[in-house]
Scaffold this active site. Structure first.
Site, PDB file in Angstrom:
ATOM      1  N   LYS A  66      55.829  35.694  69.944  1.00  0.00           N
ATOM      2  CA  LYS A  66      56.039  35.599  68.507  1.00  0.00           C
ATOM      3  C   LYS A  66      57.499  35.224  68.256  1.00  0.00           C
ATOM      4  O   LYS A  66      58.399  36.022  68.469  1.00  0.00           O
ATOM      5  CB  LYS A  66      55.746  36.932  67.802  1.00  0.00           C
ATOM      6  CG  LYS A  66      55.729  36.779  66.266  1.00  0.00           C
ATOM      7  CD  LYS A  66      55.874  38.081  65.537  1.00  0.00           C
ATOM      8  CE  LYS A  66      57.312  38.460  65.321  1.00  0.00           C
ATOM      9  NZ  LYS A  66      58.048  37.542  64.392  1.00  0.00           N
ATOM     10  N   GLY A  84      63.453  48.034  68.046  1.00  0.00           N
ATOM     11  CA  GLY A  84      63.127  48.428  69.418  1.00  0.00           C
ATOM     12  C   GLY A  84      62.495  49.801  69.475  1.00  0.00           C
ATOM     13  O   GLY A  84      61.545  50.032  70.243  1.00  0.00           O
ATOM     14  N   GLU A 111      65.997  44.363  74.797  1.00  0.00           N
ATOM     15  CA  GLU A 111      67.395  43.913  74.770  1.00  0.00           C
ATOM     16  C   GLU A 111      67.819  44.036  73.318  1.00  0.00           C
ATOM     17  O   GLU A 111      67.356  43.283  72.456  1.00  0.00           O
ATOM     18  CB  GLU A 111      67.506  42.488  75.289  1.00  0.00           C
ATOM     19  CG  GLU A 111      68.930  42.089  75.633  1.00  0.00           C
ATOM     20  CD  GLU A 111      69.657  41.434  74.485  1.00  0.00           C
ATOM     21  OE1 GLU A 111      70.470  42.138  73.837  1.00  0.00           O
ATOM     22  OE2 GLU A 111      69.408  40.255  74.216  1.00  0.00           O
ATOM     23  N   GLY A 144      66.104  42.115  69.952  1.00  0.00           N
ATOM     24  CA  GLY A 144      66.348  42.286  68.523  1.00  0.00           C
ATOM     25  C   GLY A 144      67.116  43.565  68.254  1.00  0.00           C
ATOM     26  O   GLY A 144      67.853  44.055  69.106  1.00  0.00           O
ATOM     27  N   SER A 145      66.903  44.107  67.078  1.00  0.00           N
ATOM     28  CA  SER A 145      67.681  45.271  66.657  1.00  0.00           C
ATOM     29  C   SER A 145      67.206  46.544  67.345  1.00  0.00           C
ATOM     30  O   SER A 145      66.051  46.668  67.763  1.00  0.00           O
ATOM     31  CB  SER A 145      67.574  45.453  65.140  1.00  0.00           C
ATOM     32  OG  SER A 145      66.292  45.925  64.779  1.00  0.00           O
ATOM     33  N   THR A 146      68.108  47.513  67.430  1.00  0.00           N
ATOM     34  CA  THR A 146      67.769  48.806  68.023  1.00  0.00           C
ATOM     35  C   THR A 146      66.709  49.519  67.197  1.00  0.00           C
ATOM     36  O   THR A 146      65.808  50.152  67.750  1.00  0.00           O
ATOM     37  CB  THR A 146      69.039  49.669  68.146  1.00  0.00           C
ATOM     38  OG1 THR A 146      69.967  48.991  69.015  1.00  0.00           O
ATOM     39  CG2 THR A 146      68.735  51.039  68.720  1.00  0.00           C
ATOM     40  N   LEU A 147      66.783  49.404  65.878  1.00  0.00           N
ATOM     41  CA  LEU A 147      65.789  50.029  65.005  1.00  0.00           C
ATOM     42  C   LEU A 147      64.389  49.499  65.300  1.00  0.00           C
ATOM     43  O   LEU A 147      63.435  50.278  65.452  1.00  0.00           O
ATOM     44  CB  LEU A 147      66.150  49.778  63.538  1.00  0.00           C
ATOM     45  CG  LEU A 147      65.164  50.314  62.495  1.00  0.00           C
ATOM     46  CD1 LEU A 147      65.052  51.828  62.588  1.00  0.00           C
ATOM     47  CD2 LEU A 147      65.588  49.890  61.086  1.00  0.00           C
ATOM     48  N   CYS A 199      74.363  39.539  69.909  1.00  0.00           N
ATOM     49  CA  CYS A 199      74.425  40.966  70.239  1.00  0.00           C
ATOM     50  C   CYS A 199      75.639  41.319  71.081  1.00  0.00           C
ATOM     51  O   CYS A 199      76.047  42.476  71.133  1.00  0.00           O
ATOM     52  CB  CYS A 199      73.141  41.388  70.945  1.00  0.00           C
ATOM     53  SG  CYS A 199      72.712  40.324  72.335  1.00  0.00           S
ATOM     54  N   GLU A 259      76.921  47.522  64.132  1.00  0.00           N
ATOM     55  CA  GLU A 259      76.794  46.105  64.449  1.00  0.00           C
ATOM     56  C   GLU A 259      76.703  45.298  63.158  1.00  0.00           C
ATOM     57  O   GLU A 259      75.777  45.478  62.373  1.00  0.00           O
ATOM     58  CB  GLU A 259      75.553  45.864  65.315  1.00  0.00           C
ATOM     59  CG  GLU A 259      75.421  44.428  65.764  1.00  0.00           C
ATOM     60  CD  GLU A 259      74.236  44.209  66.691  1.00  0.00           C
ATOM     61  OE1 GLU A 259      74.366  43.430  67.644  1.00  0.00           O
ATOM     62  OE2 GLU A 259      73.184  44.825  66.453  1.00  0.00           O
TER      63      GLU A 259
END
Length: 502
Positions: free
Chosen positions: A193, A251, A269, A246-249, A305, A402
């Site tokens: 995606k 993830g 990542e 992508g973002s930690t959130l 990142c 970030e």
């Protein structure tokens, strides 16, 4: 049969036509989505609609998953020798190389990065990654393990099966290559995606998958929003593994979805707040250029990142570095990504523009000093002036969070110990850099900073054969190099009785 979109480029750096399919690529064909939804793709230079592409949902993800599973079981995986899989990946790289200018132009149009940067770095980098994993495809192997004379024990590294990949908008084709390269080399089928913001190069690549000889269903590209298609891919019971950048959130949400369904394997990542530590004894000119490269400019206007957004400068060189870095920053042109002399294009979207401007406002309110920039650039599109903050404190949002934009926080330090402590004062641990002519100190400090990648006298300088990934909340697992193959294989232990009797 889905539709196509044709764009005529007539720019100083590229002139040509690109035709991009706009449907979902499932089982070797472009199809319309089940729910007939669409997504508008916007030009970040002016905020206007470039085209609309199909929007996949859970129903489309399930169709793609079934196609991928069937392909994996019947005409892919270990049924296709590694050497043959490698030839297909090399053929795909050849086809991408033959169309490198077109793909560079699409990336500049879709993302807002400069054509020159896409042409020099991103597309050639994606080609190199595909070739690298083509070379690995017939070298994935296990071990024979000595036990005793009455048993043969060995391991097999087998494909996992169906891999779901979710990639971000900042480096669309690069991230695609980082995911499909090792996944296909290891013999997995893939459902990818792309970001809903930047789907064009992934869609344009689909006809090349067919031309390269990949069997139907081995690679599927499903456009869609994260909250629908991305969530469905994370939850789908046919999918055996998720690879996400992508973002930690997000993830965390993917890990939760995987845990609540079939406990599929997950590699992540995620975000970063990378420190750069600059000591008194630097090569000033080179350090300024590398920091420019590292934080905002060449690497996608700070939308990366690994951006070196926390710059720690030792007191003895602080004033000279700030002066040189300021002069260099002010010399960089912000503007049209297709202009020959543009160094920084627009941010990706209105949402990202507002997010970055919100951080700049926060920095001002928290007492940091805007040394350079801090405002919108122009009156159209999503351009932001390169911004340098000074007088920054460790607890400020611009130091801790970030930003993902062209914003650097410069912080003065005195001792090596102080620099290491401040560099490690973060939830993230993706990357860092150290600048000094003292090699003992360089290695000592690089080893002391809690990050998955450490650069010495450079920044944002990855290599396809060197692993990349984070500590702490910057991720799980490694991309690139031989290490990435571990994410896409299962290890099977085989015990053969050649003499034990009961």
């Amino acid at each position: 049969m889905s539709s196509t979109f044709t764009y005529q480029f007539d720019t100083p750096t590229y002139k040509g036509t690109s035709t991009v399919p706009t449907g979902l690529f499932i089982n070797g064909k472009f199809v319309e989505p089940v729910e007939k939804g669409t997504i508008e793709v916007l030009n970040p230079v002016n905020g206007k609609v470039i085209t609309s592409v199909a929007a996949g949902t859970a129903a489309d993800i399930d169709i793609a998953a079934q196609a991928a599973r069937k392909a994996y079981k019947e005409r892919w995986g270990l049924k296709v020798p590694g050497a043959q899989r490698g030839r297909m990946l090399n053929k795909l790289a050849d086809l991408l190389q033959a169309n490198v200018d077109e793909f560079s132009a699409l990336e500049a149009l879709d993302v807002g990065k400069t054509f020159n940067i896409a042409r020099m770095f991103e597309i050639p980098g994606a080609i190199a990654v595909l070739r690298y994993y083509a070379g690995w495809a017939d070298k994935i192997q296990g071990k024979t393990i000595e036990t005793n004379e009455r048993k043969l024990a060995y391991t097999r590294h087998e494909p996992i099966g169906v891999v779901g990949a979710i990639i971000p908008w900042n480096f669309p084709l690069t991230m695609l290559s980082w995911k499909i390269g090792p996944a296909l080399a290891a013999g997995n089928a893939v459902i990818l995606k792309p970001s809903e913001l930047t789907p064009l190069t992934a869609l344009r690549l689909c006809p090349l998958f067919v031309e390269a000889g990949f069997p139907d269903g081995v690679i599927n590209i499903v456009n869609g929003y994260g909250i629908t298609a991305g969530q469905a891919l994370s939850e789908n019971l046919i999918v055996d593994k998720i690879a996400f950048t992508g973002s930690t959130l997000t993830g965390r949400k993917i890990m939760e979805a995987a845990a609540k369904t079939n406990l599929k394997k997950v590699t992540l990542e995620l975000g970063g707040k990378s420190p750069s530590v600059i000591f008194d004894d630097i090569d000033l000119e080179q350090t300024v250029k590398w920091m420019s490269h590292g934080i905002l400019y060449v690497m996608n206007h700070g939308q990366t990142c690994t951006a070196g957004s926390r710059i720690f400068v030792q007191a003895g060189i602080y004033d000279k570095f700030l002066k040189a870095f300021t002069e260099h920053t002010l010399s960089l042109k912000v503007g049209d990504p297709f202009a020959r002399d543009t160094y920084q294009g627009p941010q990706i979207s209105q949402t990202q523009f507002e997010r970055i401007m919100g951080y700049i406002k926060s920095g001002k309110e928290d007492g940091a000093t805007v040394h350079v920039g801090g405002e919108r650039h122009g009156d159209e599109g999503y351009f932001i002036q390169p911004t340098i903050f000074t007088e920054c404190k460790p607890n400020m949002k611009i130091v801790q969070e970030e930003i993902f934009g062209p914003v650097a926080a410069i912080i003065k330090f005195t001792t090596e110990e102080e620099a290491i402590e401040q560099a490690n004062n973060t939830l993230y641990g993706l990357a860092c850099s150290v600048f000094t002519k003292d090699i003992d100190r360089a290695i000592r400090v690089a080893h002391s900073i809690e990050a998955g990648t450490a650069w010495i006298n450079c920044h944002n300088h990855t290599e396809m054969n060197v692993p990349f990934g984070g500590f702490k909340q910057s991720g799980i697992g490694r991309e690139l190099g031989e290490y990435a193959l571990e994410n896409y294989t299962n290890v099977k232990a085989v015990h053969v009785n050649i003499g034990h009797r009961l």
